[in-house]
Design an enzyme around this catalytic site. Structure first.
Site, PDB file in Angstrom:
ATOM      1  N   HIS A  43     -26.471  55.996  67.725  1.00  0.00           N
ATOM      2  CA  HIS A  43     -26.378  54.953  68.783  1.00  0.00           C
ATOM      3  C   HIS A  43     -27.024  55.612  69.960  1.00  0.00           C
ATOM      4  CE1 HIS A  43     -22.589  56.591  67.989  1.00  0.00           C
ATOM      5  NE2 HIS A  43     -22.419  56.513  69.265  1.00  0.00           N
ATOM      6  N   HIS A  93     -26.062  55.368  73.978  1.00  0.00           N
ATOM      7  CA  HIS A  93     -25.321  54.714  75.068  1.00  0.00           C
ATOM      8  C   HIS A  93     -26.334  54.354  76.150  1.00  0.00           C
ATOM      9  CE1 HIS A  93     -21.285  56.017  73.455  1.00  0.00           C
ATOM     10  NE2 HIS A  93     -22.084  56.805  72.687  1.00  0.00           N
TER      11      HIS A  93
HETATM   12  P1  AMP Z   1     -19.817  58.044  70.163  1.00  0.00           P
HETATM   13  O1  AMP Z   1     -18.571  58.761  70.636  1.00  0.00           O
HETATM   14  O2  AMP Z   1     -21.026  58.464  70.640  1.00  0.00           O
HETATM   15  O3  AMP Z   1     -19.970  57.778  68.587  1.00  0.00           O
HETATM   16  O4  AMP Z   1     -19.623  56.567  70.713  1.00  0.00           O
HETATM   17  C1  AMP Z   1     -19.088  55.517  69.830  1.00  0.00           C
HETATM   18  C2  AMP Z   1     -18.955  54.320  70.589  1.00  0.00           C
HETATM   19  O5  AMP Z   1     -18.586  53.271  69.938  1.00  0.00           O
HETATM   20  C3  AMP Z   1     -17.591  54.383  71.633  1.00  0.00           C
HETATM   21  O6  AMP Z   1     -18.103  54.389  73.281  1.00  0.00           O
HETATM   22  C4  AMP Z   1     -16.729  53.257  71.324  1.00  0.00           C
HETATM   23  O7  AMP Z   1     -16.150  52.725  72.274  1.00  0.00           O
HETATM   24  C5  AMP Z   1     -17.689  52.435  70.641  1.00  0.00           C
HETATM   25  N1  AMP Z   1     -17.101  51.511  69.697  1.00  0.00           N
HETATM   26  C6  AMP Z   1     -16.276  51.682  68.916  1.00  0.00           C
HETATM   27  N2  AMP Z   1     -16.080  50.613  68.012  1.00  0.00           N
HETATM   28  C7  AMP Z   1     -16.805  49.605  68.682  1.00  0.00           C
HETATM   29  C8  AMP Z   1     -16.642  48.417  68.331  1.00  0.00           C
HETATM   30  N3  AMP Z   1     -16.099  47.603  67.307  1.00  0.00           N
HETATM   31  N4  AMP Z   1     -17.479  47.503  69.279  1.00  0.00           N
HETATM   32  C9  AMP Z   1     -18.074  48.191  70.311  1.00  0.00           C
HETATM   33  N5  AMP Z   1     -18.090  49.519  70.289  1.00  0.00           N
HETATM   34  C10 AMP Z   1     -17.392  49.850  69.644  1.00  0.00           C
END
Ligand code: AMP
Ligand code: ZN
Length: 135
Positions: A99, A101
């Site tokens: 993903h 950001h």
């Molecule tokens: P990363 O640390 O780059 O893997 O980012 C994962 C992101 O996913 C974090 O910023 C979380 O806040 C976000 N996240 C986790 N679960 C959800 C969810 N159910 N809906 C939206 N964002 C989420």
């Protein structure tokens, strides 16, 4: 049933605040935003990280980020944004579904990035050689 939280969002099993969707890509609000309007841009197909992602889909993620960025920035009144990707657990990747950001930035928002420091003398040449011979 998959245990990938983002696959479950795509399947509609977990709710999300979706702002964009096409055949290959979805973008929705991060549940724990760094700043308001923090959006995640993900492929619908499950790939664990950027290196596993087919080239064409990697390009699509950036195309979508570029497409939605102006709406996010204008919508939340931001002055700029960071586009980041945490690749691997050591880099802070908590969700194993690749993903981007897209993080809106505001003047004096306090979200400073990492600070760098110059290489010691001669060290850059050593590092560049180590990398070049792997290419
Ligand atoms: P990363 O640390 O780059 O893997 O980012 C994962 C992101 O996913 C974090 O910023 C979380 O806040 C976000 N996240 C986790 N679960 C959800 C969810 N159910 N809906 C939206 N964002 C989420
Ligand atoms: Zn997934």
């Amino acid at each position: 049933m998959t245990d990938c939280i983002f696959c479950r969002i795509i399947a509609g099993e977990i709710p999300s605040d979706k702002i964009y969707e096409d055949d290959e890509v979805v973008a929705f609000l991060d549940i724990a935003p760094v700043n308001p309007g923090h959006v995640l841009v993900i492929p619908k197909a499950h790939y664990p990280d950027l290196l596993a992602l087919p080239e064409q889909l990697a390009v699509q993620l950036v195309i979508v980020a570029r497409k939605i960025a102006p709406a996010i920035i204008t919508g939340v009144g931001a002055a700029g944004f960071n586009l980041t990707l945490n690749n691997g657990v050591v880099a802070g990747q908590a969700v194993g579904h690749v993903h981007l950001h897209l993080i809106p930035r505001f003047k004096d928002d306090g979200r400073e990035l990492w600070s760098g420091q110059p290489y010691p003398a001669g060290e850059a040449a050593v590092v560049v050689e180590k990398i070049r011979k792997q290419l």
